[in-house]
Design an enzyme around this catalytic site. Structure first.
Site, PDB file in Angstrom:
ATOM      1  N   CYS A 237      -1.049  -9.480   7.655  1.00 35.18           N
ATOM      2  CA  CYS A 237       0.242  -9.214   8.294  1.00 35.18           C
ATOM      3  C   CYS A 237       0.634 -10.360   9.221  1.00 35.18           C
ATOM      4  O   CYS A 237      -0.182 -10.852  10.001  1.00 35.18           O
ATOM      5  CB  CYS A 237       0.174  -7.905   9.079  1.00 35.18           C
ATOM      6  SG  CYS A 237       1.780  -7.351   9.672  1.00 35.18           S
TER       7      CYS A 237
ATOM      8  N   ARG B   2      10.149  -1.159   3.145  1.00 37.58           N
ATOM      9  CA  ARG B   2       9.209  -0.850   4.224  1.00 37.58           C
ATOM     10  C   ARG B   2       9.553  -1.641   5.484  1.00 37.58           C
ATOM     11  O   ARG B   2       9.301  -1.224   6.594  1.00 37.58           O
ATOM     12  CB  ARG B   2       7.784  -1.178   3.768  1.00 37.58           C
ATOM     13  CG  ARG B   2       6.714  -0.743   4.748  1.00 37.58           C
ATOM     14  CD  ARG B   2       5.316  -1.037   4.210  1.00 37.58           C
ATOM     15  NE  ARG B   2       4.303  -0.343   4.977  1.00 37.58           N
ATOM     16  CZ  ARG B   2       3.758  -0.821   6.086  1.00 37.58           C
ATOM     17  NH1 ARG B   2       4.139  -1.990   6.557  1.00 37.58           N
ATOM     18  NH2 ARG B   2       2.834  -0.123   6.735  1.00 37.58           N
TER      19      ARG B   2
END
EC number: 1.1.1.205
Length: 485
Positions: A301, A397
């Site tokens: 991430c 998302r």
């Protein structure tokens, strides 16, 4: 001091896993005696506090089956069509079904060639032979060997033992062992075939004693959805998903919250919402059964770097857990876990369970593609905010679902590979073993006691270096301490 300078003055200090250790306590607890089961929603209790991440290189039906068999929970990702995800949920539910209801059958007038075709197509070893809805025989691969061209009725076993639908597992197993048979047709009061019991399914049930199952004896499974995809949630609920996991990068989005509240009213499954890192978010998510904590801690991430937003994970867990406790919500720590010790720390900080991506992405059951680099096996692993995942459908998302038609994506993740780590069972054995060891040091007999008794010490960078092996060239790699991360 001006208002902007005051922001820095009131800034809190954030800690993550490498910033803390747990202080050992006086104990009578042995690791082998601890109970690592945990409640993650009102209706779902796991035998190990681990979920697999809803990522397209981590969890599909094979991972979900493996997780449930080991006592955890797999969350099937949503980067696929509704129909595909529904089918994945059904495959998990059918994996160890005591009585198979969707039985593949054959007519006695068919050829054995067609019988063999059906067996190979559906990956089974035998078929009930049915005429006028009644079982008249059983035919298996060993019956067919080198008998091409003949009819099923010529080679089938005709004296078939059948059982009623209310039969118990142990009784069915006894009948099969005594009669040396692998299949047991289940019939109704009129003798019509309504199901099938197989020896392979019964053996699997007895092998995985730590498995988590629903009231029907089927493996537990969770499925991820967008906060705005109510139809997907409804279909997955109908398919038998035990938990619906609302999967978004920022669950404290007011439009998303409005949509999630509507979704919550339309599904019967338990409801987990994520991700968050601010305790204030809990106040707006009290309609959920559990919240998932983690903004940007994952190895793949880049949210914290690209967007400049996030809270170090230990601090995020602790703050959210304090608030969640006020509402009776459960907490799942999602992301940033590199070693089994991090699981111990996450639970001591207030989590009821952890969600893993990186540590499971390298397993046999993960759907990521295998690659060989310099003679060593690796598996593909990517963030759901990576360009590849967003192109496939994961953009929503990160609230970028409408970007494709008008502009380029702004990724919040990367793509790469992780070392192959063997089976899920092997990886979880080491992780749970480390958790039990940590509980022994702290003197915690169960997860609740770990949360109560765990006390932290904040360490320096020198303390972290001291914590890892040092002043040695490691020649034999330990299974729970990989040299290559």
């Amino acid at each position: 001091m001006g208002k902007f300078a005051k922001k820095l003055e009131r800034a809190i200090r954030g800690y993550t896993f490498d910033d803390v250790l747990l202080i050992p306590q006086a104990t009578e607890v042995e690791p082998k005696d601890v109970d690592v089961s945990t409640q993650i929603t009102p209706n779902v209790k796991l035998n190990i506090p681990i979920l697999s991440a809803a990522m397209d290189t981590v969890t599909e039906w094979e991972m979900a089956v493996a997780m449930a068999r080991e006592g955890g929970l797999g969350v099937i990702h949503r980067n696929m069509s509704i129909e595909e995800q529904v089918e994945q949920v059904k495959r998990v539910k059918k994996a160890e079904r005591f009585i198979v209801e969707d039985v593949i059958t054959i007519s006695p007038e068919e050829t054995v060639d067609f019988a063999l075709f059906l067996m190979e197509k559906h990956d089974i070893d035998g078929l009930p032979v049915v005429e006028n809805e009644k079982v008249v025989g059983i035919i298996s691969k060993k019956d067919i060997a080198a008998r091409e061209g003949k009819l099923v009725k010529e080679l089938m076993t005709k004296d078939v033992i059948t059982v009623p639908e209310n039969i118990e597992v142990e009784e069915a197993l006894k009948i099969m062992i005594e009669n040396r048979i692998d299949r047991l047709p289940v019939v109704d009061k009129e003798g019509r075939l309504i199901g099938l019991i197989t020896m392979s399914d019964l053996v699997a049930r007895k092998k995985y004693k730590n498995a988590v199952r629903d009231e029907n004896g089927e493996l537990l499974v969770a499925a991820a959805v967008s906060p705005f995809d109510i139809r997907r949630a409804i279909e997955l609920d109908r398919a038998g998903a035990d938990v619906i996991v609302v999967d978004t990068a920022h669950a404290h989005n007011l439009k998303a919250i409005k949509a999630m509240k509507e979704m919550r009213q339309k599904v019967d499954a338990d409801f987990i919402v994520g991700n968050i890192a601010n305790p204030k978010a809990v106040d707006d998510l009290t309609f959920a059964d559990a919240v998932k904590v983690g903004i940007g801690p994952g190895s793949i991430c880049t949210t914290r770097i690209v967007a400049g937003v996030g809270v170090p994970q230990i601090t995020a867990i602790a703050m959210v857990a304090d608030r969640a406790q006020e509402y009776g919500l459960y907490v799942i720590a999602d992301g940033g876990i590199k070693y089994s010790g991090d699981i111990v720390k996450a639970i001591a900080a207030g989590a009821d369970a952890v969600m893993l991506g990186n540590l499971l992405a390298g397993t046999k059951e993960a759907p990521g593609k295998e690659v060989i680099i310099n003679g060593r096996k690796y598996k593909q692993y990517r963030g759901m905010g990576s360009l590849g995942a967003m192109m496939k459908g994961g953009a929503e998302r990160y609230y970028q679902g409408g970007y494709m038609k008008t502009r380029k994506f702004v990724p919040e993740g990367v793509e790469g590979v992780v070392p192959y780590r063997g089976t899920v069972s092997e990886v979880l054995y080491q992780l749970v073993g480390g958790l039990k060891a940590g509980m022994g040091y702290v003197g915690a007999r169960n997860i609740k006691e770990l949360k109560e008794k765990g006390e932290f010490v904040i360490i320096t960078s020198a303390g972290l270096r001291e914590s890892h092996p040092h002043d040695i060239i490691i020649t034999n790699e330990a299974p729970n301490y990989p040299l290559e991360k």
